[in-house]
Design an enzyme around this catalytic site. Structure first.
Site, PDB file in Angstrom:
ATOM      1  N   CYS A   1     -18.459 -41.572 -21.466  1.00  0.00           N
ATOM      2  CA  CYS A   1     -19.803 -41.908 -21.922  1.00  0.00           C
ATOM      3  C   CYS A   1     -19.986 -41.524 -23.375  1.00  0.00           C
ATOM      4  O   CYS A   1     -19.200 -40.766 -23.955  1.00  0.00           O
ATOM      5  CB  CYS A   1     -20.861 -41.159 -21.101  1.00  0.00           C
ATOM      6  SG  CYS A   1     -20.811 -41.437 -19.326  1.00  0.00           S
TER       7      CYS A   1
ATOM      8  N   ASP B   1     -24.268 -43.431 -65.751  1.00  0.00           N
ATOM      9  CA  ASP B   1     -25.073 -44.629 -65.534  1.00  0.00           C
ATOM     10  C   ASP B   1     -26.464 -44.465 -66.155  1.00  0.00           C
ATOM     11  O   ASP B   1     -27.127 -43.433 -65.966  1.00  0.00           O
ATOM     12  CB  ASP B   1     -25.200 -44.898 -64.038  1.00  0.00           C
ATOM     13  CG  ASP B   1     -25.969 -46.166 -63.736  1.00  0.00           C
ATOM     14  OD1 ASP B   1     -25.380 -47.245 -63.793  1.00  0.00           O
ATOM     15  OD2 ASP B   1     -27.184 -46.055 -63.470  1.00  0.00           O
TER      16      ASP B   1
END
Length: 511
Positions: free
Chosen positions: A34, A452
């Site tokens: 499971c 950046d």
């Protein structure tokens, strides 16, 4: 992969869905495995074993639970982080490389012997490469049985099985059902079945997730003819091993309830696929998951980001924000080079012209969708005729030649450090471009784009900036980068804008 069994059992007792896909629980008394969040009665600790993969649980003799469907879980976030041999092999197997090229081809892609690859994979995932591929074939077959009208024999070969008998035996062993029995599950959805040739999928993820922000990020960069966004659905062509495909991701499907969870169900994104060849289903799913970063562990990421008082407001404003990947490394590389020192809008225009001039119709006889040019096509292009400065055109042609010749690989199985070094050897590619591609094309979750301009503006707005390496946010620095980008003011009208190609009317065909 070492599993802390006591912690794992606590997750099972609390039915903590955050661990779904990170490990599997095998119950010895029932022979069933499971997911941790299974709603069935919690088994006694002495009756439970834990496995790093569904294939390992199947190899140990367990069959999938029919209640929680452990095969339909998000992938383990650990394999996004890890750049070692086992991590690279796991990502390539998910993309279907082993089914297409065998263990020898997988080892060749990784640059190791078959024995070394098998040893590493068994050590970390508890099952050899062939067992992992078998588990994936079973899941692919289940998807096709439940979402398509293909005859079972066609499903068998589309999923990668060598024979119908092998297909039937595997379905019985893994799911304790026959193909006919699995197909019966689709009857309740017959009224909402997609048109012929299309597949409707539910791709699971871990909550929270800010899907709208991720789709907006992709939409602002959409290449005309290749991508389309109509305000709710993001659609694009995808290069696949046996022919192009088309994916459509719908924003509203992720918000059934406040936390993205359908009552009694699994949080998921709705994706509609159109494939040239059904054998590409596994690759299409894997690449869509990478594009949307659906295997991320948002709780772990947000915990690190919220530890900094300056970044905490962003993490609270964009909970579970993903770090989008790429469906095609070469396309992403061209995007990065074109986007150097120009606006996002200008880059879209240039990329649209490249796609129109050098791309090809994605589907024969159907106008409207383009496949982005193959590296071999742009490798033969005249740099002076590309819609950009000649020096940048030369960079793209050189890049295309390297990728067409296999000297440079930019995908989920690439050696990230080697790819970055190879990129920096190319004239016209600097650290920003190489690191951006390391983040998006190879899926590295730990890249901080300190140079950046948008990142610097966002940091200034926060009242300062962390160290150049932002080491305190490791191993989730890519998510820090995206949180900073998301905090920037949106372009005027961006909330209302649609990003469509001139022939985007064909987008309705997949919705």
């Amino acid at each position: 992969m070492a599993i802390d069994e006591e912690s794992a059992y606590r997750a099972v007792r609390s039915r903590d869905r955050r661990f779904d896909g990170m490990f599997y629980t095998g119950v010895r008394t029932t022979g069933i495995y499971c997911r941790p969040s299974c709603s069935a009665r919690t088994p006694h600790r002495r009756n439970v074993g834990f496995y790093a993969s569904a294939a390992a649980a199947q190899r140990a003799g367990f069959r999938a639970c029919k209640l929680c469907r452990p095969d339909a879980t998000p992938g383990s976030a650990e394999w996004n982080v890890r750049a070692d041999l086992a991590g690279r092999a796991s990502r390539l197997i998910c993309d279907g490389v082993l089914d297409r090229d065998g263990v020898a081809g997988l080892a060749r892609r990784l640059g190791y012997s078959e024995r070394q690859v098998s040893r590493a994979v068994v050590s970390e995932l508890g099952a050899p490469p062939l067992a992992l591929a078998r588990a994936q074939r079973a899941q692919t077959a289940r998807i096709l049985l439940e979402t398509s009208s293909l005859p079972a024999s066609d499903v068998a070969f589309a999923a990668g099985f060598a024979s119908v008998r092998q297909f039937n035996d595997t379905i019985r062993e893994v799911f304790d059902a026959t193909p006919t029995g699995l197909r019966a599950h689709r009857q309740g959805r017959a009224a909402n079945a997609p048109a012929a040739g299309l597949l409707d999928l539910r791709l699971p993820y871990r909550v929270p997730m800010t899907l709208a922000t991720t789709l907006a990020f992709l939409a602002r960069r959409a290449i005309p003819g290749v991508e389309d966004f109509d305000g709710t659905t993001y659609t694009r062509t995808v290069p696949l091993p046996h022919g192009p495909g088309l994916i459509a991701v719908t924003e509203r499907s992720a918000a059934c309830c406040a936390d993205g969870q359908r009552p009694g169900g699994t949080p998921h994104v709705h994706v509609r696929l159109r494939l040239t060849d059904h054998r590409d289903l596994a690759a299409a799913v894997a690449r869509t998951r990478r594009l949307l970063d659906l295997d991320a562990d948002p709780v772990a990421v947000d915990e690190v980001l919220r530890s900094d008082p300056r970044v905490r407001p962003l993490a609270l404003a964009f909970p579970g924000l993903r770090s989008p990947g790429a469906v095609d490394g070469f396309e992403m590389a061209v995007r990065a080079v074109v986007g150097q020192q120009v606006s996002v809008a200008a880059a879209r225009t240039v990329l649209g012209r490249i796609a129109a001039d050098h791309g090809s119709p994605a589907f024969d006889g159907e106008p409207g969708w383009l496949s982005f040019p193959h590296p071999s096509v742009l490798a033969e292009a005249d740099p002076a005729r590309l819609p950009m400065p000649v020096a940048r055109g030369r960079t793209i042609v050189s890049l295309a030649a390297r990728m067409a010749g296999g000297e440079l690989v930019l995908d989920a199985g690439a050696d990230r450090d080697a790819a970055r070094a190879a990129l920096l050897e190319l004239r016209g590619i600097g650290p920003w471009t190489a690191e951006y591609l390391q983040m998006r094309a190879t899926g590295d979750p730990d890249v901080f784009l300190a140079s950046d301009l948008g990142v610097r503006h966002a940091l200034t707005a926060l009242g300062g900036e962390p160290a150049e390496s932002a080491s305190a946010f490791a191993p989730w620095r890519s998510y820090l980068t995206h949180q900073l980008w998301a905090s920037l003011p949106a372009p005027p009208g961006a909330a209302r804008r649609t990003y469509s190609s001139p022939t985007a009317r064909s987008a309705k065909d997949i919705r």
